[in-house]
Every structure is written in structure tokens, then in C-alpha cells.
Design a protein around this motif. Structure first.
Motif, mmCIF file in Angstrom:
data_model
loop_
_atom_site.group_PDB
_atom_site.id
_atom_site.type_symbol
_atom_site.label_atom_id
_atom_site.label_comp_id
_atom_site.label_asym_id
_atom_site.label_seq_id
_atom_site.Cartn_x
_atom_site.Cartn_y
_atom_site.Cartn_z
ATOM 1 N N VAL A 364 7.480 -4.733 -50.511
ATOM 2 C CA VAL A 364 6.028 -4.528 -50.405
ATOM 3 C C VAL A 364 5.421 -5.476 -49.385
ATOM 4 N N ASP A 365 5.843 -6.726 -49.406
ATOM 5 C CA ASP A 365 5.326 -7.698 -48.439
ATOM 6 C C ASP A 365 5.656 -7.271 -47.009
ATOM 7 N N ARG A 366 6.896 -6.828 -46.794
ATOM 8 C CA ARG A 366 7.302 -6.437 -45.444
ATOM 9 C C ARG A 366 6.592 -5.162 -44.993
ATOM 10 N N LEU A 367 6.451 -4.197 -45.899
ATOM 11 C CA LEU A 367 5.714 -2.974 -45.558
ATOM 12 C C LEU A 367 4.253 -3.287 -45.248
ATOM 13 N N THR A 368 3.663 -4.155 -46.055
ATOM 14 C CA THR A 368 2.254 -4.518 -45.852
ATOM 15 C C THR A 368 2.059 -5.188 -44.494
ATOM 16 N N ASP A 369 2.896 -6.160 -44.185
ATOM 17 C CA ASP A 369 2.788 -6.844 -42.889
ATOM 18 C C ASP A 369 2.930 -5.856 -41.734
ATOM 19 N N ALA A 370 3.871 -4.904 -41.895
ATOM 20 C CA ALA A 370 4.119 -3.940 -40.823
ATOM 21 C C ALA A 370 2.912 -3.032 -40.583
ATOM 22 N N VAL A 371 2.369 -2.446 -41.664
ATOM 23 C CA VAL A 371 1.286 -1.471 -41.467
ATOM 24 C C VAL A 371 -0.034 -2.137 -41.075
ATOM 25 N N ILE A 372 -0.252 -3.378 -41.499
ATOM 26 C CA ILE A 372 -1.461 -4.082 -41.047
ATOM 27 C C ILE A 372 -1.351 -4.362 -39.551
ATOM 28 N N SER A 373 -0.178 -4.789 -39.093
ATOM 29 C CA SER A 373 0.029 -5.023 -37.657
ATOM 30 C C SER A 373 -0.114 -3.725 -36.876
ATOM 31 N N LEU A 374 0.440 -2.637 -37.397
ATOM 32 C CA LEU A 374 0.323 -1.338 -36.733
ATOM 33 C C LEU A 374 -1.129 -0.861 -36.694
ATOM 34 N N SER A 375 -1.856 -1.077 -37.780
ATOM 35 C CA SER A 375 -3.269 -0.668 -37.832
ATOM 36 C C SER A 375 -4.075 -1.387 -36.762
ATOM 37 N N LYS A 376 -3.856 -2.681 -36.637
ATOM 38 C CA LYS A 376 -4.592 -3.469 -35.635
ATOM 39 C C LYS A 376 -4.250 -3.014 -34.220
ATOM 40 N N SER A 377 -2.976 -2.720 -33.995
ATOM 41 C CA SER A 377 -2.555 -2.287 -32.668
ATOM 42 C C SER A 377 -3.145 -0.927 -32.312
ATOM 43 N N ILE A 378 -3.128 0.008 -33.266
ATOM 44 C CA ILE A 378 -3.720 1.329 -33.025
ATOM 45 C C ILE A 378 -5.217 1.204 -32.775
ATOM 46 N N GLU A 379 -5.887 0.380 -33.572
ATOM 47 C CA GLU A 379 -7.333 0.207 -33.431
ATOM 48 C C GLU A 379 -7.694 -0.288 -32.034
ATOM 49 N N ILE A 380 -6.971 -1.268 -31.547
ATOM 50 C CA ILE A 380 -7.256 -1.844 -30.230
ATOM 51 C C ILE A 380 -7.102 -0.798 -29.120
ATOM 52 N N ARG A 381 -6.156 0.112 -29.298
ATOM 53 C CA ARG A 381 -5.792 1.049 -28.239
ATOM 54 C C ARG A 381 -6.441 2.421 -28.388
ATOM 55 N N THR A 382 -7.320 2.571 -29.357
ATOM 56 C CA THR A 382 -7.957 3.862 -29.622
ATOM 57 C C THR A 382 -9.457 3.779 -29.372
#
Length: 451
Positions: A364-382
């Protein structure tokens, strides 16, 4: 902080607010995009009450007394927020005014008092531009009710599909509300799989989550990827819900190819072909593959012999920060190329998949870290304001994490699982709490929103 709105006939053209937020220079009150000048006074009766004379209440077109937020600057008081949920596909039915999606919208609106806001559903034809008013659909204890209210402080985009979204008429509505009223509009647009991949692959902090993905070019490219990975997926660039997904295998011992897919009769199929050309000619129309991507196949974790991946929702919260609102496992149906429920898949909780508490906590910790990082990256580029993302995430047999898809308007079928109902409520609350954040920022710090 939430306040109880109380309406009285004892005063005229007057609003009393708690002294802790009162400023003597205040002279105007807003609800949505409508305002009126009035006498704004302080009171010390109750720090959690706003008392409004009935004439002001009616001029502002406030639909009912409820819990509200109050935002203030030196001269103005803002009551609300007023959240407009924009969609299409309205019917003449009083019981199901938005057709099959009426229940979803009813559940979404049901959280408004708990979060301290007013919310309604509306379409393009409900706007009266001359008056600056909307005939909004509210969900009440007595069912659906239409009421005339101002244009909203913020718009939550829930257009149902790409075809509707791309119509000029709907684009014009969005542009006009933003241009003439500076209304923040969040969750615009459906993601394009290829565009998302192209954007994320440039971010080296998260690119290791991405399977090798290419836009389909020709049979030679497809054959090279198949021989490299033994199996690949063909996915429509603008697809959703698992429609049109094909899983291709190359079996070296047999020197042949297999394809797993769902046919037009919604049956899961597995077919054998002597070569790629015959497979492509049999399954695809001419030039259809130009709208597909080819994605590396991953050897995923399995439960009872069936592959499992994870649907994870992230939401922006009241502070404008990303957080995970649900993690659920999806188990592939028998013979299915995907884990989608329409293809025979099933939903399980993370506890059911990882009963060992220590292992589960680590995953859960690893999945959470991954999707939060992905969310931030998508947000910046959208372009535009994003408030929620649904991720399809895989974990391979070595416990590496892979991003398969990101969806700007994720389906909600996972919430039918009885142990995920609380997360359904959480995600709906977060969708609306982000609207409160956007309202506050657009009033007090517009440069944060309109940069």
C-alpha cells in the motif's frame, strides 16, 4: 469552517456575520456570480451562524438554508460555494432527469451539506445568459427538483464521453463561462493514452513505472515487440472500460500467434493464427490500427491462476493536495484479456489479496507513493485543472509497479463491493471539497488558479 445560514424577517437588506470575520468596510455579498449591496454587520450570538434578511436571501437566489462556507475580503462577503456539475444527456423524466446516470449524480449531490456547499447539475440549455441564472437540478429529500440559481463559483466537468466533449457547442459554453465570469472549470477532457505516455516518459522520476509503449506503425514493429516480450497489448488510444483491447501472444515452440479479446457478442475469445498478417486481417478493419498503441505485456501477480491488477483513485482535497481515496484489486475473468468487470472480472479488497498485514502495508505504501507521484506529473503536464484520476496499476511477480492507464473520469464499478462503500463516499466528498478549495483560491488568490 462551516456556518449555519439562518434567514429572518426581522431585518431588511442586512446580513449579520460573526465578529471574528467581520470588517467594517464590507458592503457587498455574493452567492455564485450574483451579488447585492446590503448592510453587513457583526454579531456575537454564535460564532457558527450567518443571519440573513429574507429579501437579501431571495435576491441572491439561495435555494435553501444549509451549512455554508464564508469567504471574505475587505469589502465583500462570499456565501457558498455554489458548485455547478456540468453534463449532457438530460431527459424529460422527473425521476431520472439524467437518465441512467441520475443515481450517480444523486449520490454526488448528497454530500453537499456535509461539506458545506450548494451543488446542482446543469446542461448547456439550462443557462439563461441574459439573467446570469441557471435552472439547476438539485437532489432533495423529496427527490429531484429544479430551481433557478446563479451561475456557479466553480464547474465540475462530468460530460459523459469524448464525442460530446468535442462538440463545438459544449466547448463554447466552457470558454464563455471562463472568459466572461472567470469561473474555474475542473476535470476537463478525457485522457489520450498515447499523449499521456509521451508526457510521462519525459519525467525520469516516474518513467520507470511505464511499460514500453509505441503508437502502432506496422507489422514489423508489432512482430519485434512480440518477440521481445512474448506478449503485448493492443489498446485504442481513446478507449475506455476495456473496449477494443487485444492481448497478443507469440508461442515460439509452435511458431504461431494467439489473440485473446472480447468479441462483438461480448464473449471472451482466444484464437490461434499461423502468422501476424492473418491475425490482423481477421481482427481489424483497414487503417483501424492507426488509432492503437502497442504496450509491453507484463507477467502480473496471479490469484487462483488469474491475473490481478489494481484500480487506484487519487483526488485533490480541501487543501488542493493529492491523496489516495481508494485502492481495489481487480481479478481477470476467465479467458479475458483485461480485468474489467464487464469482461467477467471481479473486485477484491486489498486485504483479500494481501492477507499478511506486513506485506500489505508495504504494498500500500509503495502503491500510494507511485500514484501520488504520477498524479503530480500528469497535473503539471496537462492543460486545465485536474481534481481526480483513476489509475490501472499492475504489480509483476518481482513486485515491481507498472502504470497501465490513467483515466480523468474513472468508472466507479469497484465501489459496488460492499467493503468499498466508505471509499465511495470519501471520493465523492473529495471531488466536492476540491471545488471549495478552487472557489476560495479564485476569490482570495486568483493567481494560483488562473496562472
Amino acid at each position: 469552517m462551516k456556518y449555519s445560514l439562518i434567514v429572518t424577517n426581522e431585518y431588511s437588506q442586512t446580513v449579520y456575520i460573526p465578529k471574528g470575520i467581520f470588517k467594517p468596510t464590507m458592503e457587498q455579498i455574493f452567492f455564485g456570480t450574483i451579488s447585492c449591496a446590503c448592510s453587513i454587520q457583526s454579531h456575537s450570538y454564535n460564532d457558527h451562524e450567518v443571519i440573513m434578511s429574507k429579501d437579501v436571501y431571495e435576491r441572491l437566489h439561495i435555494p435553501r438554508c444549509s451549512k455554508v462556507h464564508i469567504f471574505t475580503d475587505e469589502e465583500r462577503v462570499y456565501v457558498g460555494p455554489l458548485i455547478g456539475i456540468f453534463t449532457a444527456g438530460f431527459t424529460e423524466s422527473n425521476l431520472r432527469p439524467i437518465g441512467n446516470r441520475s443515481l450517480f449524480f444523486a449520490k454526488l449531490l448528497a454530500v453537499e451539506e456535509a461539506i458545506g456547499a450548494y451543488a446542482y447539475v446543469f446542461g448547456a440549455h439550462h443557462i439563461c445568459w441574459e439573467k446570469g441564472l441557471v435552472t439547476g437540478h438539485f437532489y432533495t429529500d423529496a427527490g429531484w427538483k429544479q430551481m433557478e440559481v446563479p451561475l456557479p463559483n466553480v464547474v465540475y466537468d462530468r460530460l459523459p464521453n469524448r464525442k460530446t466533449e468535442n462538440q463545438h457547442y459544449f466547448k463554447h459554453i466552457k470558454e464563455r463561462l471562463q472568459r466572461e465570469y472567470s469561473i474555474p472549470w475542473y476535470n476537463p477532457g478525457f485522457f489520450n493514452k498515447w499523449s499521456i505516455h509521451e508526457q510521462l516518459i519525459t519525467d525520469h522520476s516516474i518513467s520507470h513505472f511505464l511499460p514500453e509503449t509505441e503508437q502502432y506503425a506496422d507489422l514489423s514493429q508489432l512482430n519485434d515487440l512480440l518477440k521481445k516480450y512474448r506478449h503485448v497489448y493492443l489498446k485504442p488510444i481513446n478507449g475506455s472500460l476495456g473496449y477494443g483491447v487485444f492481448q497478443l501472444f507469440y508461442v515460439e515452440d509452435e511458431k504461431c500467434y494467439y489473440c485473446r479479446y472480447r468479441d462483438k457478442f461480448t464473449k471472451n475469445r482466444l484464437q490461434k493464427f499461423p502468422n501476424l498478417e492473418s491475425m490482423i486481417n481477421h481482427l481489424f478493419k483497414q487503417n483501424q490500427l492507426q488509432q492503437y498503441i502497442v504496450q509491453q505485456g507484463i507477467s502480473l501477480l496471479r490469484i487462483d491462476g488469474r491475473t490481478v491488477d489494481f484500480r487506484i483513485h487519487t483526488n485533490k482535497n480541501r487543501e488542493g493536495n493529492w491523496q489516495v481515496s481508494v485502492i481495489a484489486a481487480k481479478i481477470a475473468g476467465k479467458g479475458s484479456a483485461t480485468t474489467h468487470l464487464k469482461n467477467g472480472g471481479m473486485v477484491k479488497t486489498i486485504e483479500e489479496v494481501f492477507p499478511n498485514e506486513e506485506q500489505r502495508a508495504d504494498i500500500v505504501d509503495r502503491l500510494t507513493d507511485a500514484v501520488i507521484s504520477l498524479s503530480k506529473s500528469i497535473e503539471i503536464r496537462t492543460v486545465g485543472l485536474i481534481g481526480e484520476i483513476g489509475f490501472d496499476i499492475g504489480i509483476d511477480k518481482e513486485l515491481n509497479i507498472w502504470l497501465f492507464e490513467a483515466n480523468s473520469k474513472p468508472g466507479r464499478a469497484i465501489f459496488n463491493h460492499p467493503k468499498l462503500h466508505e471509499y465511495d463516499l470519501l471520493s465523492r466528498k473529495l471531488s466536492m471539497l476540491f471545488a471549495i478549495y478552487l472557489t476560495e483560491k479564485s476569490i482570495l488568490e486568483p493567481e494560483v488558479i488562473f496562472q
